[in-house]
Each structure stands twice: as structure tokens, then as C-alpha cells.
Design a protein around this motif. Structure first.
Motif, PDB file in Angstrom:
ATOM      1  N   GLY A   6      18.516 -15.382 -15.840  1.00  0.00           N
ATOM      2  CA  GLY A   6      17.193 -15.743 -16.390  1.00  0.00           C
ATOM      3  C   GLY A   6      15.953 -15.054 -15.677  1.00  0.00           C
ATOM      4  N   LYS A   7      15.092 -15.773 -15.220  1.00  0.00           N
ATOM      5  CA  LYS A   7      13.803 -15.026 -14.307  1.00  0.00           C
ATOM      6  C   LYS A   7      13.960 -15.315 -12.937  1.00  0.00           C
ATOM      7  CE  LYS A   7      11.042 -16.183 -18.375  1.00  0.00           C
ATOM      8  NZ  LYS A   7       9.911 -17.104 -19.097  1.00  0.00           N
ATOM      9  N   GLY A   8      15.274 -15.379 -12.368  1.00  0.00           N
ATOM     10  CA  GLY A   8      15.488 -15.634 -11.146  1.00  0.00           C
ATOM     11  C   GLY A   8      14.869 -14.399 -10.275  1.00  0.00           C
ATOM     12  N   PHE A   9      15.072 -13.140 -10.788  1.00  0.00           N
ATOM     13  CA  PHE A   9      14.838 -12.038  -9.986  1.00  0.00           C
ATOM     14  C   PHE A   9      13.425 -11.864  -9.604  1.00  0.00           C
ATOM     15  CE2 PHE A   9      13.712 -10.909 -14.320  1.00  0.00           C
ATOM     16  CZ  PHE A   9      12.591 -10.159 -14.348  1.00  0.00           C
ATOM     17  N   LEU A  10      12.474 -12.566 -10.217  1.00  0.00           N
ATOM     18  CA  LEU A  10      11.039 -12.889 -10.075  1.00  0.00           C
ATOM     19  C   LEU A  10      10.564 -13.302  -8.744  1.00  0.00           C
ATOM     20  CD1 LEU A  10       9.529 -14.040 -13.559  1.00  0.00           C
ATOM     21  CD2 LEU A  10       9.471 -11.619 -12.404  1.00  0.00           C
ATOM     22  N   SER A  11      11.537 -13.937  -8.202  1.00  0.00           N
ATOM     23  CA  SER A  11      11.128 -14.542  -6.824  1.00  0.00           C
ATOM     24  C   SER A  11      11.252 -13.385  -5.817  1.00  0.00           C
ATOM     25  CB  SER A  11      12.502 -15.318  -6.489  1.00  0.00           C
ATOM     26  OG  SER A  11      12.398 -16.552  -7.100  1.00  0.00           O
ATOM     27  N   LYS A  52       9.759 -25.831 -13.297  1.00  0.00           N
ATOM     28  CA  LYS A  52       9.222 -25.768 -14.564  1.00  0.00           C
ATOM     29  C   LYS A  52      10.314 -25.139 -15.566  1.00  0.00           C
ATOM     30  CE  LYS A  52       5.784 -23.777 -17.642  1.00  0.00           C
ATOM     31  NZ  LYS A  52       4.485 -22.959 -17.470  1.00  0.00           N
ATOM     32  N   TRP A  53      11.075 -23.996 -15.309  1.00  0.00           N
ATOM     33  CA  TRP A  53      11.911 -23.214 -16.258  1.00  0.00           C
ATOM     34  C   TRP A  53      13.269 -23.991 -16.089  1.00  0.00           C
ATOM     35  CZ3 TRP A  53       9.894 -17.920 -13.969  1.00  0.00           C
ATOM     36  CH2 TRP A  53       9.003 -17.664 -14.430  1.00  0.00           C
ATOM     37  N   ASN A  54      13.751 -24.425 -15.100  1.00  0.00           N
ATOM     38  CA  ASN A  54      15.157 -24.787 -15.018  1.00  0.00           C
ATOM     39  C   ASN A  54      14.914 -26.685 -15.298  1.00  0.00           C
ATOM     40  OD1 ASN A  54      16.609 -23.027 -14.129  1.00  0.00           O
ATOM     41  ND2 ASN A  54      15.954 -22.955 -11.952  1.00  0.00           N
ATOM     42  N   GLU A  55      13.921 -27.153 -15.574  1.00  0.00           N
ATOM     43  CA  GLU A  55      14.253 -28.504 -15.854  1.00  0.00           C
ATOM     44  C   GLU A  55      13.539 -28.796 -17.354  1.00  0.00           C
ATOM     45  OE1 GLU A  55      11.978 -30.707 -12.957  1.00  0.00           O
ATOM     46  OE2 GLU A  55      13.446 -30.596 -11.656  1.00  0.00           O
ATOM     47  N   SER A  56      13.655 -27.598 -17.894  1.00  0.00           N
ATOM     48  CA  SER A  56      13.137 -27.669 -19.589  1.00  0.00           C
ATOM     49  C   SER A  56      14.354 -28.124 -20.312  1.00  0.00           C
ATOM     50  CB  SER A  56      12.554 -26.344 -20.051  1.00  0.00           C
ATOM     51  OG  SER A  56      13.827 -25.350 -20.119  1.00  0.00           O
TER      52      SER A  56
END
Length: 103
Positions: A6-11, A52-56
Motif C-alpha cells: 500500500g502506502k507504507g513506503f511514505l513513512s 486512517k488508511w488501515n482502519e477503513s
């Protein structure tokens, strides 16, 4: 090998941008503050956006062959650790660096 989903690389991207940005404007004597600030900013970002993204809710679909309902959720993680937990990890590392700086 893919180490994020997903968007984990943004960290890591936020961490790198803040550290490189601050290290280019801070004097060499205060370079440690660039790392601490980068970890704190990336930690806050990872915690807020990861939650926010993982609890959708996800999307529910019906399998045509079996008739079962399947919920599809995206997973945003880095090195198989959910993104919001990287916020805690980055925060702990920043506190350790800050304590070591003043000892």
C-alpha cells in the motif's frame, strides 16, 4: 523483494525528505536535530495516516462461485509492520536520540 504494501513506503519517504531538507539548512553542529525532527515528523505522519488508511471499512464483494461475502481491505505496511506502528517506533527512536544528545 517488496518490503512495503500500500502506502507504507511514505513513512520512509517523509523521514528522508525532512532529514535531508533540515540537514541542508542547519549548521553542522546541530545536525542531530535534523534526525530528531525528521523522526518526529515521520512518526506523527505515520501514526495519523496509518490509522486512517488501515482502519477503513474496505469493500465487500460476493464470490460468484461460492456465493460467500468477502471483504477486501488494503494494508499499508512497511517491513510487514503496519504503518501506524512505525509512528511509535520513530517516536521512540527520536526520544532515545534526544536523551543521548543531552547526556
Amino acid at each position: 523483494m517488496i518490503v512495503w504494501s500500500g502506502k507504507g513506503f511514505l513513512s520512509v519517504l517523509v523521514l528522508a525528505v525532512v532529514v535531508f531538507g533540515l540537514s541542508s539548512i542547519l549548521p553542522k553542529e546541530e545536525i542531530n536535530y535534523a534526525y530528531i525532527a525528521g523522526l518526529l515528523v515521520a512518526g506523527g505522519f505515520s501514526w495519523i495516516m496509518g490509522k486512517k488508511w488501515n482502519e477503513s471499512e474496505g469493500q465487500t464483494v460476493i464470490d460468484k462461485s461460492s456465493g460467500q461475502k468477502i471483504t477486501l481491505k488494503s494494508n499499508h505496511s512497511l517491513f510487514w509492520i503496519k504503518m501506524q506502528y512505525w509512528g511509535i517506533i520513530f517516536g521512540i527512536i527520536a526520544i532515545v536520540l534526544l536523551v543521548r544528545l543531552f547526556i
